[in-house]
Write an enzyme that holds these catalytic residues in place. Structure first.
Site, PDB file in Angstrom:
ATOM      1  N   ASP A 100      15.322 -30.558  94.361  1.00  0.00           N
ATOM      2  CA  ASP A 100      14.582 -29.634  95.246  1.00  0.00           C
ATOM      3  C   ASP A 100      14.597 -28.226  94.637  1.00  0.00           C
ATOM      4  O   ASP A 100      14.790 -27.234  95.328  1.00  0.00           O
ATOM      5  CB  ASP A 100      15.162 -29.635  96.667  1.00  0.00           C
ATOM      6  CG  ASP A 100      14.199 -29.014  97.687  1.00  0.00           C
ATOM      7  OD1 ASP A 100      13.068 -28.650  97.307  1.00  0.00           O
ATOM      8  OD2 ASP A 100      14.586 -28.888  98.862  1.00  0.00           O
ATOM      9  N   HIS A 146      12.967 -18.683  94.041  1.00  0.00           N
ATOM     10  CA  HIS A 146      12.408 -17.434  94.571  1.00  0.00           C
ATOM     11  C   HIS A 146      13.074 -16.315  93.779  1.00  0.00           C
ATOM     12  O   HIS A 146      14.160 -16.505  93.232  1.00  0.00           O
ATOM     13  CB  HIS A 146      12.737 -17.261  96.060  1.00  0.00           C
ATOM     14  CG  HIS A 146      12.167 -18.322  96.937  1.00  0.00           C
ATOM     15  ND1 HIS A 146      10.838 -18.374  97.295  1.00  0.00           N
ATOM     16  CD2 HIS A 146      12.750 -19.393  97.538  1.00  0.00           C
ATOM     17  CE1 HIS A 146      10.619 -19.415  98.081  1.00  0.00           C
ATOM     18  NE2 HIS A 146      11.767 -20.064  98.238  1.00  0.00           N
TER      19      HIS A 146
HETATM   20 ZN   LIG Z   1      11.316 -29.238  98.519  1.00  0.00          ZN
END
Ligand SMILES: [Zn+2]
Length: 407
Positions: free
Chosen positions: A294, A298
């Protein structure tokens, strides 16, 4: 031909390996352990539209540095990948970036289910690895929060023989709990708002839809004991339900907010220690099938914003394998299981063809995770400063040798 000599297999025997290649090269593996090229079924490489966070120039290097030669990218980009046109445009951008960086990473794309564009699914069925359904809001505005549309997605996916991958958090319950916690200002409130019930309610609904439509169901980032109980039952029932967990849910719990602040904010959120333990048990019991990083970068600035403005997600593809190998040294997991979670099961579940990609790993190399040497564009890791034992040194992808010290 590429010749690898003196490599060690994961069961400890020695081997010499010859791999088809346009170049002739012999590598003395000097007791490095040989793994298959890893498959990450869950990444957000941010192209198009969010390329200040990551793009495929940086992400391709990050993937190789982590031992991965195949990734499945998610559709919550700008624009989102919800039409045949946006899929084609995204593919063209990725191809151009991979050509520019000279790393022909293997990749597959998830197609986003969007209420207004469900008729696009049949047009792309041969070009995508599956349909991604956000049952709760995360980065971007892709969400399917009404039952009618959910039924429609599962029915279409079943008819087109496409796997449905769900971000299972119940949107109605999230909204209700946000009202309850309307004065939330601490990052750790994130785990209270999106509590285990938020995840379990959505997983129960997704499994019910899988039962009705006989759709293959891949449950992304499982993070709670509650979900595990539901998935175990569904598997016992013989439903085609598969479960993924993430490195951050395996290696961090909700005490991490103290140190990490906004960087610990992720969807689904970090959980209490008991859930983390349940995930490790579910790996042992084969209830969890895969690990997806995942990888959702950012910028530092974005993650420094106050709770509410701070976006959810963290990078992970470079540290997943070293974390798992460190856990192996601690007796938590076998090498066979690591291969099963990161290569064998993703390949089986999604029906990928075999390839001859390999990763050469120094099981005993220790190194601190260092933000300064990460390949990801965001330049930080929640595991920075941790000493991990077991790092990949070389990747051979499609007959080409990559020395990870020089990529
Ligand atoms: Zn994800």
């Amino acid at each position: 031909m590429l010749k690898i000599q003196n490599a060690v297999t994961i069961d400890g025997s020695r081997m010499n390996l010859t791999i088809e290649s346009t170049k002739d090269f012999t590598l003395d593996a000097q007791n490095l352990t040989i793994f298959p090229g890893l498959i990450d079924p869950h990444v957000h490489f941010r192209t198009p539209g969010l390329e200040h966070k990551e793009n495929w120039l940086t992400a391709a290097k990050a993937a190789l540095a982590g031992g991965y030669t195949t990734v499945f990218d998610m559709p919550n980009t700008l624009p989102p990948t919800i039409t045949e046109t946006s899929l084609k445009e995204k593919k063209a951008l990725i191809e151009a970036q991979l050509a520019e960086v000279g790393i022909p990473l293997r990749y597959e794309l998830f197609f986003g289910a969007d209420k207004k564009h469900l008729s696009e699914i049949h047009k792309v069925k041969h070009d995508v690895i599956g349909i991604k359904v956000f049952m709760g809001c995360s980065t971007g505005n892709l969400v399917i929060d009404d039952d009618e549309s959910l039924h429609a997605v599962f029915a279409i996916a079943a008819s087109q023989n496409l796997i449905v991958a769900v971000h299972a958090e119940d949107e109605a319950l999230i909204i209700e709990r946000k009202k309850q916690f309307s004065d939330a200002k601490h990052y750790c409130d994130h785990s209270k708002i999106r509590n285990p019930e938020v995840a379990a309610r959505a997983v129960a609904k997704a499994i019910a839809l899988c039962r009705i439509y006989e759709t293959k169901l891949y449950i992304l980032h499982v993070s709670t004991a509650d979900e595990i109980a539901l998935i175990a039952k569904a598997k016992e029932e013989g439903l085609p339900v598969y479960a993924e967990t993430t490195p951050h849910h395996l290696f961090l719990d909700d005490s991490a907010y103290d140190n990490l602040q906004g960087k610990a904010v992720v969807n689904p959120p970090l959980r209490a220690e008991e859930h983390r333990k349940a995930l490790w048990n579910a790996i042992k019991n084969n209830v969890i099938d895969t690990i997806g990083s995942d990888h959702a970068p950012h910028t530092n600035t974005e993650k420094s914003q106050a709770y509410g403005a701070c976006p959810s997600g963290m990078p992970g593809i470079e540290t997943t394998l070293p974390l798992l190998l460190t856990a192996h040294h601690e007796g938590l997991i076998t090498l066979e299981k690591i291969v099963s979670l990161t290569q064998k099961r993703p390949r089986e579940i999604f029906g990928l063809p075999e390839n001859n990609d390999v990763v050469l790993v120094d099981l005993n190399k220790t190194r601190f995770v260092d933000n300064a040497t990460l390949k990801t564009k965001c330049g930080w890791s929640v595991f920075a400063g941790q000493e991990l034992r077991g790092w990949p040194l070389y990747v051979i992808m499609n007959g080409v040798l990559y020395d990870l010290a020089t990529i």
